[in-house]
Design a protein around this motif. Structure first.
Motif, PDB file in Angstrom:
ATOM      1  N   MET A 152       3.720  -0.236  -5.252  1.00 44.12           N
ATOM      2  CA  MET A 152       2.633  -0.889  -6.015  1.00 44.12           C
ATOM      3  C   MET A 152       3.197  -1.586  -7.255  1.00 44.12           C
ATOM      4  O   MET A 152       2.770  -2.689  -7.603  1.00 44.12           O
ATOM      5  CB  MET A 152       1.595   0.156  -6.453  1.00 44.12           C
TER       6      MET A 152
ATOM      7  N   LEU B  44       5.980   0.681   1.978  1.00 41.90           N
ATOM      8  CA  LEU B  44       4.649   1.256   2.221  1.00 41.90           C
ATOM      9  C   LEU B  44       4.536   1.771   3.647  1.00 41.90           C
ATOM     10  O   LEU B  44       3.942   2.840   3.893  1.00 41.90           O
ATOM     11  CB  LEU B  44       3.561   0.209   1.953  1.00 41.90           C
ATOM     12  N   ASN B  45       5.092   1.006   4.593  1.00 40.82           N
ATOM     13  CA  ASN B  45       5.050   1.449   5.993  1.00 40.82           C
ATOM     14  C   ASN B  45       5.819   2.754   6.172  1.00 40.82           C
ATOM     15  O   ASN B  45       5.350   3.661   6.863  1.00 40.82           O
ATOM     16  CB  ASN B  45       5.649   0.376   6.924  1.00 40.82           C
TER      17      ASN B  45
ATOM     18  N   THR C  17       4.818   5.185  -2.650  1.00 38.55           N
ATOM     19  CA  THR C  17       3.675   4.257  -2.659  1.00 38.55           C
ATOM     20  C   THR C  17       3.495   3.655  -4.049  1.00 38.55           C
ATOM     21  O   THR C  17       3.278   2.451  -4.202  1.00 38.55           O
ATOM     22  CB  THR C  17       2.374   5.005  -2.251  1.00 38.55           C
TER      23      THR C  17
ATOM     24  N   ASP D  57       3.797   5.521   4.766  1.00 33.86           N
ATOM     25  CA  ASP D  57       2.660   5.869   5.626  1.00 33.86           C
ATOM     26  C   ASP D  57       3.097   6.642   6.872  1.00 33.86           C
ATOM     27  O   ASP D  57       2.427   7.574   7.305  1.00 33.86           O
ATOM     28  CB  ASP D  57       1.922   4.589   6.076  1.00 33.86           C
TER      29      ASP D  57
ATOM     30  N   GLY E 149       9.114 -13.627  -1.758  1.00 31.97           N
ATOM     31  CA  GLY E 149       8.694 -13.297  -0.387  1.00 31.97           C
ATOM     32  C   GLY E 149       9.525 -12.149   0.170  1.00 31.97           C
ATOM     33  O   GLY E 149       8.983 -11.217   0.778  1.00 31.97           O
TER      34      GLY E 149
ATOM     35  N   PHE F  85       4.594  -4.854  -6.272  1.00 34.08           N
ATOM     36  CA  PHE F  85       3.535  -5.875  -6.079  1.00 34.08           C
ATOM     37  C   PHE F  85       3.042  -6.405  -7.425  1.00 34.08           C
ATOM     38  O   PHE F  85       2.876  -7.612  -7.606  1.00 34.08           O
ATOM     39  CB  PHE F  85       2.355  -5.296  -5.293  1.00 34.08           C
ATOM     40  N   GLU F  86       2.816  -5.487  -8.353  1.00 32.05           N
ATOM     41  CA  GLU F  86       2.316  -5.904  -9.677  1.00 32.05           C
ATOM     42  C   GLU F  86       3.315  -6.837 -10.361  1.00 32.05           C
ATOM     43  O   GLU F  86       2.949  -7.881 -10.900  1.00 32.05           O
ATOM     44  CB  GLU F  86       2.080  -4.671 -10.563  1.00 32.05           C
TER      45      GLU F  86
ATOM     46  N   SER G 225       5.458  -8.703  -9.053  1.00 35.41           N
ATOM     47  CA  SER G 225       5.664  -9.973  -8.352  1.00 35.41           C
ATOM     48  C   SER G 225       4.659 -11.057  -8.760  1.00 35.41           C
ATOM     49  O   SER G 225       4.788 -12.214  -8.375  1.00 35.41           O
ATOM     50  CB  SER G 225       5.588  -9.745  -6.839  1.00 35.41           C
ATOM     51  N   ASN G 226       3.662 -10.649  -9.550  1.00 42.79           N
ATOM     52  CA  ASN G 226       2.729 -11.616 -10.136  1.00 42.79           C
ATOM     53  C   ASN G 226       3.449 -12.757 -10.854  1.00 42.79           C
ATOM     54  O   ASN G 226       2.947 -13.858 -10.958  1.00 42.79           O
ATOM     55  CB  ASN G 226       1.916 -10.932 -11.237  1.00 42.79           C
TER      56      ASN G 226
ATOM     57  N   GLU H 214       6.455  -4.045   1.290  1.00 41.38           N
ATOM     58  CA  GLU H 214       5.574  -3.708   2.425  1.00 41.38           C
ATOM     59  C   GLU H 214       6.289  -2.746   3.377  1.00 41.38           C
ATOM     60  O   GLU H 214       5.674  -1.830   3.939  1.00 41.38           O
ATOM     61  CB  GLU H 214       5.153  -4.989   3.162  1.00 41.38           C
TER      62      GLU H 214
ATOM     63  N   LEU I  55       8.578  -8.904  -1.522  1.00 42.20           N
ATOM     64  CA  LEU I  55       7.311  -8.380  -0.964  1.00 42.20           C
ATOM     65  C   LEU I  55       7.524  -7.785   0.423  1.00 42.20           C
ATOM     66  O   LEU I  55       6.911  -6.768   0.765  1.00 42.20           O
ATOM     67  CB  LEU I  55       6.255  -9.478  -0.916  1.00 42.20           C
ATOM     68  N   ASP I  56       8.408  -8.419   1.226  1.00 35.67           N
ATOM     69  CA  ASP I  56       8.736  -7.847   2.554  1.00 35.67           C
ATOM     70  C   ASP I  56       9.250  -6.420   2.381  1.00 35.67           C
ATOM     71  O   ASP I  56       8.834  -5.505   3.101  1.00 35.67           O
ATOM     72  CB  ASP I  56       9.840  -8.668   3.246  1.00 35.67           C
TER      73      ASP I  56
END
Lengths: 219, 128
Positions: A132, A112-113, A128, A116, A102, A135-136, A138-139, A109, A105-106
């Protein structure tokens, strides 16, 4: 009142033995009497049957010894102490991994912010892409969680089997437990090995604040 | 026909972490209109309340599994045509066959990456 002998010949023989009781019986006398006793069984019990009974008796003794030995291993303790502890440890692994994922992932994210809102050009694409990848990767947490759940199910299955065994061996297990309790009452010194317990479950040991207070109490 | 990038997509998984991962990957692929559900029953309820352009579902969930959800969707005349992708760790041949027989459009095995997700989405929805 004396019961009449099943076989008149045997009855006669017994009378004769009683009459001769003042004199010691020879080995031949004993063998003869046993032979006659077997003979009075009217063919219901043959020598083969007697051999079978002897073997069954041996088997019963073997089973009883096995029950006592299994009970001495303390299957109730295996179930209560080890399997339950292993299950709790695995649950803690799932919880800690989920929490860590968690937080990862925070962070992804957040990246990404930032990409952006604050980055332009090739660097934005690079950040970016890195997010990604996080995220991948973290599966793994989902897969790990599912694998551990399978192991926990297996442990619970073993636990159920052991509990059934404990139920069957009820008296023997209780005796083994009492023996062990008496052994444990003898005072034992804590060895260095006793102190190697690894990470503890939440609530199972001191947290940092408690350790700090404990250390301060020595001052 | 071009893919409607604003179409609502329903993602279903009992692991909230997994929902976050799929949502972020979809977002990076250009799909921002994403809703989620944590089991088959709540997913079915959402599908009956609102029209979705795609369902991406896990298999192993309680009380309703992804396979049961798929069967319910295909059995409901109003939902039967919704594309359905299964994302799961269940990778035995019999699982894939059962999902195919139930009407799945594509099947992704966990762990997966963004490239695999994009390939499967293209296969089901068309190029985007």
């Amino acid at each position: 009142m004396a019961m009449p002998a099943a076989d008149p010949t045997l009855g006669e023989r017994l009378k004769q033995v009683r009459a001769e009781s003042a004199q010691p019986l020879t080995k031949d006398d004993v063998a003869s009497i046993i032979g006659e006793v077997v003979g009075t069984m009217g063919g219901d019990v043959s020598m083969l049957d007697l051999k079978l009974y002897t073997e069954l008796e041996g088997l019963a003794r073997y089973i009883q010894t096995a029950r006592t030995e299994i009970a001495a291993i303390r299957p109730d303790k295996i179930s209560q102490d080890y399997i339950m502890a292993a299950t709790d440890e695995l649950d803690a692994v799932v919880g800690a991994t989920e929490e860590a994922t968690g937080r990862i992932l925070d962070a992804a994210e957040g990246l990404l912010n930032v990409a952006d809102e604050k980055i332009e050009g090739p660097a934005k694409d690079e950040v970016t892409e890195l997010a990604m990848s996080i995220f991948e990767a973290s599966n793994f947490q989902d897969i790990t969680g599912q694998r551990i759940t399978k192991v926990v199910k297996t442990l619970k299955h073993i636990e159920a089997k052991i509990e059934a065994l404990v139920h069957v061996l009820g008296e023997e297990v209780e005796r083994a437990r009492q023996n062990q309790v008496q052994e444990e009452r003898k005072p034992a010194r804590t060895t260095d090995e006793d102190l190697l317990n690894g990470p503890q479950l939440p609530g199972g040991a001191c947290n940092q604040d408690e350790i700090d207070r404990l250390l301060a109490s020595f001052d | 026909m071009a893919v409607d990038m604003s179409m609502p997509i329903l993602i279903v998984d009992d692991y909230k972490t997994m929902l976050r991962i799929i949502r972020n990957l979809l977002k990076q692929l250009g799909f921002e209109n994403v809703e989620d559900a944590t089991d088959g029953s709540s997913a079915l309820q959402k599908l009956r309340e609102r029209q979705f352009g795609l369902v991406i579902s896990d298999w192993n969930m309680e009380p309703m599994t992804g396979l049961q959800l798929l069967r319910e969707v295909r059995a409901d005349a109003k939902l039967a045509a919704v594309p359905f992708i299964m994302i799961t760790a269940e990778s035995k041949t019999e699982n894939v066959v059962a999902a195919k027989e139930a009407g799945v459009n594509n099947y992704i095995v966990k762990p997966f990456n963004a490239a695999t997700l994009k390939t499967k989405l293209t296969s089901v929805l068309g190029n985007f």
